[in-house]
Design a protein around this motif. Structure first.
Motif, PDB file in Angstrom:
ATOM      1  N   TYR A   3      14.612  11.594-105.410  1.00  0.00           N
ATOM      2  CA  TYR A   3      13.314  11.694-104.961  1.00  0.00           C
ATOM      3  C   TYR A   3      12.097  11.639-105.501  1.00  0.00           C
ATOM      4  N   GLU A 180      27.796  18.315-101.940  1.00  0.00           N
ATOM      5  CA  GLU A 180      27.964  17.065-101.296  1.00  0.00           C
ATOM      6  C   GLU A 180      29.854  16.583-101.607  1.00  0.00           C
ATOM      7  N   LYS A 186      29.484  19.163 -96.796  1.00  0.00           N
ATOM      8  CA  LYS A 186      28.678  19.932 -97.692  1.00  0.00           C
ATOM      9  C   LYS A 186      28.626  21.445 -97.473  1.00  0.00           C
ATOM     10  N   SER A 282      23.161  11.855-106.628  1.00  0.00           N
ATOM     11  CA  SER A 282      23.848  12.060-106.059  1.00  0.00           C
ATOM     12  C   SER A 282      25.084  13.013-106.002  1.00  0.00           C
ATOM     13  N   SER A 285      21.588  17.017-101.915  1.00  0.00           N
ATOM     14  CA  SER A 285      20.616  17.496-101.316  1.00  0.00           C
ATOM     15  C   SER A 285      19.241  18.506-100.752  1.00  0.00           C
TER      16      SER A 285
END
Length: 316
Positions: A3, A180, A186, A282, A285
């Motif tokens: 991000y 995740e 999640k 990855s 989130s």
């Protein structure tokens, strides 16, 4: 996926009341600016070490550091405030930030503090809290009285005694994030670093007492923490950083963090890192927690200012 929230515009507004990242950093900076330094947590030292996973978290996330061998990191211990020469022991908050280079395209940056929760639930109220702190004890008392959501934070504050060692503090994520797994499932989590160390017979009343103690401690061996994740249940609100989760929530020891070296040099590697909590790999989130995004935007604005100051200094 990395991000790149550090690229948000400086005028990025992170609340409905249009408090911007610029305004927030202006408030943190105050009337005295220390060129080239962070606007918050200006005083700090770089550290390096490694993380060794237990394997217990690998079923909940695809983040590779929880399933493979040791992973090195760069980190930074710091104290609260915008003054890079402030007395260590007078700081009410200590912090630990960590940066993992997971792959050529993925990084994970973590910024933790000693409080387990925020005092408030949204950026506008956080801005008002900082303003009250700068206005003095009576203003802060009035602020807390007007904000009942501060109770969990105040309960922690009443029970907390700052340690004489950075190695003996517990450092919290404060905000929640999602893990995740490979099936796309999640789970909201918070985490903290739990210290393994013991007090040392090293005392100092100098302005650098905490960093002197840490340096002396590292001469005797690694400083270690257990990395513990708290798993949420359906009744827990992952988007409200002011509310503590119940003590009976499941905890998973993800592994051991070992800090091996400290570098007090102002040009050491960690000093140029923006420890943006939205720089995620990855398998993780962000939640919808608005303060999480406020932190990211404010960190980016602080980074821009000090990077510009460093550049102008180099060109002189």
């Amino acid at each position: 996926m990395v991000y790149l929230s550090m690229l948000l515009p400086a005028s990025y507004a992170f609340s409905a009341e249009q408090v911007t990242a610029q305004q927030f950093v202006n408030l943190q900076q105050g009337n005295t600016s220390f060129a080239g330094f962070r606007r918050a947590h200006a005083k700090g030292a770089c550290v390096t070490g490694y993380f060794e996973p237990s394997g217990q978290l690998s079923a909940l996330t695809q983040v590779p550091i929880f399933a493979q061998g040791t992973t090195p990191f760069i980190g930074r211990f710091s104290i609260a405030g915008n003054n890079p020469t402030a007395p260590d022991l007078k700081s009410p908050v200590r912090s630990l930030a960590v940066s993992f280079n997971i792959s050529p395209t993925q990084q994970w940056r973590i910024a933790m503090n000693t409080p387990p929760v925020m005092a408030v639930s949204n950026p506008h109220d956080f801005y008002q809290q900082i303003a009250a702190i700068k206005s003095g004890p009576q203003a802060l008392k009035a602020f807390f009285n007007a904000h009942p959501e501060t109770q969990d934070f105040l309960n922690w504050k009443a029970s907390y005694t700052p340690n004489q060692s950075l190695a003996l503090e517990r450092y919290h994520s404060i905000n929640a994030f999602y893990l995740e797994n490979s099936q796309g499932e999640k789970r909201a989590v918070r985490w903290y670093f739990e210290p393994q160390g013991h007090p040392m017979d090293v005392t100092s009343d100098t302005d650098n007492a905490l960093f002197d103690e840490l340096s002396a401690r590292l001469l005797k061996g690694s400083v270690k923490f257990n990395w513990i994740f708290i798993l949420s249940e359906e009744t827990d609100d992952e988007n409200d950083p002011a509310v503590s989760w119940p003590e009976d929530r499941q905890r998973v020891v993800a592994g051991e963090v070992a800090i091996e070296q400290i570098d007090m040099d102002l040009n050491a590697q960690c000093q140029s890192i923006n420890f943006d909590p939205l720089t995620l790999p990855s398998g993780m989130s962000a939640t919808a927690d608005p303060i999480l995004r406020a932190r990211s935007a404010a960190y980016a604005e602080s980074y821009r200012r000090r990077a510009k100051e460093k550049l102008l200094e180099a060109l002189q």
